[in-house]
Design a protein around this motif. Structure first.
Motif, PDB file in Angstrom:
ATOM      1  N   SER A   1       1.649  -6.725  -1.508  1.00 25.95           N
ATOM      2  CA  SER A   1       1.013  -5.568  -2.128  1.00 25.95           C
ATOM      3  C   SER A   1       1.472  -5.506  -3.578  1.00 25.95           C
ATOM      4  CB  SER A   1       1.431  -4.306  -1.372  1.00 25.95           C
ATOM      5  OG  SER A   1       0.949  -3.159  -2.023  1.00 25.95           O
ATOM      6  N   LYS A   2       0.508  -5.530  -4.494  1.00 27.83           N
ATOM      7  CA  LYS A   2       0.844  -5.529  -5.924  1.00 27.83           C
ATOM      8  C   LYS A   2       0.139  -4.368  -6.604  1.00 27.83           C
ATOM      9  CE  LYS A   2      -0.950  -8.526  -8.976  1.00 27.83           C
ATOM     10  NZ  LYS A   2      -1.192  -9.757  -9.729  1.00 27.83           N
ATOM     11  N   ASN A   3       0.902  -3.616  -7.389  1.00 23.94           N
ATOM     12  CA  ASN A   3       0.357  -2.537  -8.209  1.00 23.94           C
ATOM     13  C   ASN A   3       0.631  -2.850  -9.671  1.00 23.94           C
ATOM     14  OD1 ASN A   3      -0.601  -0.670  -6.179  1.00 23.94           O
ATOM     15  ND2 ASN A   3       1.541  -0.398  -5.642  1.00 23.94           N
ATOM     16  N   VAL A   4      -0.421  -2.835 -10.453  1.00 22.81           N
ATOM     17  CA  VAL A   4      -0.304  -3.080 -11.895  1.00 22.81           C
ATOM     18  C   VAL A   4      -0.768  -1.810 -12.609  1.00 22.81           C
ATOM     19  CG1 VAL A   4      -1.087  -4.486 -13.839  1.00 22.81           C
ATOM     20  CG2 VAL A   4      -0.760  -5.542 -11.586  1.00 22.81           C
ATOM     21  N   ILE A   5       0.133  -1.239 -13.400  1.00 26.67           N
ATOM     22  CA  ILE A   5      -0.195  -0.029 -14.149  1.00 26.67           C
ATOM     23  C   ILE A   5      -0.356  -0.407 -15.614  1.00 26.67           C
ATOM     24  CG2 ILE A   5       0.557   2.295 -14.805  1.00 26.67           C
ATOM     25  CD1 ILE A   5       2.267   2.293 -12.237  1.00 26.67           C
ATOM     26  N   THR A   6      -1.474  -0.008 -16.179  1.00 23.83           N
ATOM     27  CA  THR A   6      -1.738  -0.271 -17.599  1.00 23.83           C
ATOM     28  C   THR A   6      -2.116   1.028 -18.296  1.00 23.83           C
ATOM     29  OG1 THR A   6      -4.055  -0.801 -17.159  1.00 23.83           O
ATOM     30  CG2 THR A   6      -2.523  -2.639 -17.215  1.00 23.83           C
TER      31      THR A   6
END
Length: 82
Positions: free
Chosen positions: A30-35
């Motif tokens: 599970s990967k979360n990328v916040i930009t």
């Protein structure tokens, strides 16, 4: 009555054993990328385990959520059979 209870217990154990047949253990990332404004703020990666009777790939998904006008979270879930 004891005989009936014993048969019911044996049937329950048998049914639970059959229910677990064909189950696949899946390892998922599970990967979360916040930009924010197209700049990377944070990346988190976790592992998750799931079980299924189908393909592990059925859990795969990717979605992007808009927090506000500048920030987004992209969540990706990739699964494979263990």
């Amino acid at each position: 009555m004891k005989n009936f209870t014993a048969k019911l217990s044996i049937f329950t154990i048998f049914a639970l054993t059959l229910a677990s047949c064909g189950m696949k253990d899946c390892k998922c990332y599970s990967k979360n990328v916040i930009t924010a404004n197209d700049s990377l703020i944070q990346v988190t990666i976790d592992t998750v385990s799931n079980s299924t009777r189908h393909k592990c790939e059925d859990f795969n998904k990717e979605e992007t959520m808009l927090i506000d006008s500048a920030r987004t979270i992209t969540h990706t879930l990739l699964c494979e059979e263990e």
